[in-house]
Write a protein that holds these residues in place. Structure first.
Motif, mmCIF file in Angstrom:
data_model
loop_
_atom_site.group_PDB
_atom_site.id
_atom_site.type_symbol
_atom_site.label_atom_id
_atom_site.label_comp_id
_atom_site.label_asym_id
_atom_site.label_seq_id
_atom_site.Cartn_x
_atom_site.Cartn_y
_atom_site.Cartn_z
ATOM 1 N N VAL A 64 0.836 -1.202 0.000
ATOM 2 C CA VAL A 64 0.000 0.000 0.000
ATOM 3 C C VAL A 64 0.867 1.248 0.000
ATOM 4 N N LEU A 65 1.913 1.263 0.824
ATOM 5 C CA LEU A 65 2.775 2.441 0.880
ATOM 6 C C LEU A 65 3.550 2.649 -0.426
ATOM 7 N N SER A 66 3.964 1.572 -1.069
ATOM 8 C CA SER A 66 4.642 1.733 -2.359
ATOM 9 C C SER A 66 3.669 2.248 -3.429
ATOM 10 N N PHE A 67 2.401 1.840 -3.330
ATOM 11 C CA PHE A 67 1.384 2.349 -4.246
ATOM 12 C C PHE A 67 1.183 3.851 -4.036
ATOM 13 N N VAL A 68 1.099 4.280 -2.773
ATOM 14 C CA VAL A 68 0.951 5.705 -2.469
ATOM 15 C C VAL A 68 2.178 6.474 -2.948
ATOM 16 N N LYS A 69 3.355 5.902 -2.761
ATOM 17 C CA LYS A 69 4.590 6.549 -3.216
ATOM 18 C C LYS A 69 4.581 6.727 -4.733
ATOM 19 N N ALA A 70 4.139 5.701 -5.440
ATOM 20 C CA ALA A 70 4.084 5.792 -6.899
ATOM 21 C C ALA A 70 3.089 6.863 -7.340
ATOM 22 N N ILE A 71 1.963 6.963 -6.663
ATOM 23 C CA ILE A 71 0.972 7.987 -7.005
ATOM 24 C C ILE A 71 1.520 9.382 -6.732
ATOM 25 N N VAL A 72 2.212 9.558 -5.609
ATOM 26 C CA VAL A 72 2.777 10.874 -5.276
ATOM 27 C C VAL A 72 3.830 11.271 -6.293
ATOM 28 N N TYR A 73 4.649 10.321 -6.742
ATOM 29 C CA TYR A 73 5.676 10.641 -7.733
ATOM 30 C C TYR A 73 5.069 10.987 -9.095
ATOM 31 N N LEU A 74 3.874 10.522 -9.369
ATOM 32 C CA LEU A 74 3.228 10.837 -10.642
ATOM 33 C C LEU A 74 2.630 12.247 -10.666
ATOM 34 N N ILE A 75 2.418 12.846 -9.496
ATOM 35 C CA ILE A 75 1.852 14.202 -9.452
ATOM 36 C C ILE A 75 2.948 15.192 -9.837
ATOM 37 N N PRO A 76 2.737 15.980 -10.868
ATOM 38 C CA PRO A 76 3.777 16.946 -11.262
ATOM 39 C C PRO A 76 3.809 18.139 -10.315
ATOM 40 N N ALA A 77 4.999 18.745 -10.187
ATOM 41 C CA ALA A 77 5.140 19.954 -9.365
ATOM 42 C C ALA A 77 4.513 21.132 -10.096
ATOM 43 N N PRO A 78 3.896 22.035 -9.368
ATOM 44 C CA PRO A 78 3.311 23.220 -10.015
ATOM 45 C C PRO A 78 4.402 24.094 -10.634
ATOM 46 N N ASP A 79 4.055 24.763 -11.729
ATOM 47 C CA ASP A 79 5.029 25.599 -12.435
ATOM 48 C C ASP A 79 5.496 26.783 -11.603
ATOM 49 N N PHE A 80 4.596 27.370 -10.797
ATOM 50 C CA PHE A 80 5.004 28.552 -10.044
ATOM 51 C C PHE A 80 5.997 28.218 -8.927
ATOM 52 N N LEU A 81 6.047 26.977 -8.485
ATOM 53 C CA LEU A 81 7.016 26.599 -7.453
ATOM 54 C C LEU A 81 8.397 26.328 -8.029
ATOM 55 N N SER A 82 8.478 25.967 -9.276
ATOM 56 C CA SER A 82 9.788 25.668 -9.857
ATOM 57 C C SER A 82 10.600 26.928 -10.127
ATOM 58 N N GLN A 83 9.959 28.097 -10.157
ATOM 59 C CA GLN A 83 10.664 29.345 -10.427
ATOM 60 C C GLN A 83 11.060 30.090 -9.156
ATOM 61 N N ILE A 84 10.663 29.594 -8.001
ATOM 62 C CA ILE A 84 10.927 30.289 -6.741
ATOM 63 C C ILE A 84 11.987 29.520 -5.963
ATOM 64 N N SER A 85 12.951 30.254 -5.408
ATOM 65 C CA SER A 85 13.933 29.654 -4.519
ATOM 66 C C SER A 85 13.888 30.376 -3.181
ATOM 67 N N PHE A 86 14.484 29.789 -2.192
ATOM 68 C CA PHE A 86 14.492 30.381 -0.855
ATOM 69 C C PHE A 86 15.285 31.687 -0.849
ATOM 70 N N CYS A 87 16.398 31.710 -1.559
ATOM 71 C CA CYS A 87 17.217 32.930 -1.632
ATOM 72 C C CYS A 87 16.464 34.055 -2.341
ATOM 73 N N ALA A 88 15.721 33.722 -3.379
ATOM 74 C CA ALA A 88 14.953 34.755 -4.083
ATOM 75 C C ALA A 88 13.874 35.327 -3.182
ATOM 76 N N MET A 89 13.250 34.510 -2.359
ATOM 77 C CA MET A 89 12.241 35.009 -1.431
ATOM 78 C C MET A 89 12.866 35.926 -0.385
ATOM 79 N N LEU A 90 14.053 35.548 0.115
ATOM 80 C CA LEU A 90 14.709 36.401 1.107
ATOM 81 C C LEU A 90 15.187 37.720 0.497
ATOM 82 N N ASN A 91 15.665 37.685 -0.725
ATOM 83 C CA ASN A 91 16.082 38.924 -1.392
ATOM 84 C C ASN A 91 14.908 39.860 -1.630
#
Length: 132
Positions: A64-91
């Motif tokens: 069951v946990l491997s099934f949940v892991k596979a489902i989570v890995y199939l969910i793509p990351a949102p585009d707006f999160l890929s352009q933000i970094s921690f340093c950019a937020m602090l700046n």
């Protein structure tokens, strides 16, 4: 008497004679020995069954946990999160935020927390999950 009946009678008498000598020699009769043997077999069978059920439960949870892991890995990351970094937020937060982060030593604190977490995980794995 027929020959078959005579053979059965001799066999029964032999068993009785052997059981009597066995009972006096070991202090255990044949019926007690057979029931003890059957008890040991049933106890062993029950122990094996309970071990199997525990392993089956563990395997099911792992599946069951491997099934949940596979489902989570199939969910793509949102585009707006890929352009933000921690340093950019602090700046973008301004000079006061940089001053407070430097004075509170947030980087060293995160490094210390990470080291503590790694130590705990290594301890858990080395002690085979006894220190969870």
């Amino acid at each position: 008497m027929k020959r078959h009946h005579l053979t059965v009678l001799v066999a029964v008498l032999a068993v009785l004679a052997l059981s009597a000598s066995w009972a006096y020699a070991d202090g255990v009769g044949p019926v007690t020995a057979i029931t003890m043997w059957a008890k040991e077999q049933l106890a062993s069978l029950w122990a094996d069954f309970s071990d199997f059920m525990t392993d089956l439960q563990t395997d099911f949870i792992e599946l069951v946990l491997s099934f949940v892991k596979a489902i989570v890995y199939l969910i793509p990351a949102p585009d707006f999160l890929s352009q933000i970094s921690f340093c950019a937020m602090l700046n973008a937060a301004g000079p006061w935020t940089a001053f407070i982060v430097a004075q509170l030593r947030v980087g060293e604190a995160i490094a210390l927390l990470t080291a503590a977490l790694i130590f705990r995980l290594v301890r858990v794995f080395l002690t085979v999950f006894q220190w969870t």
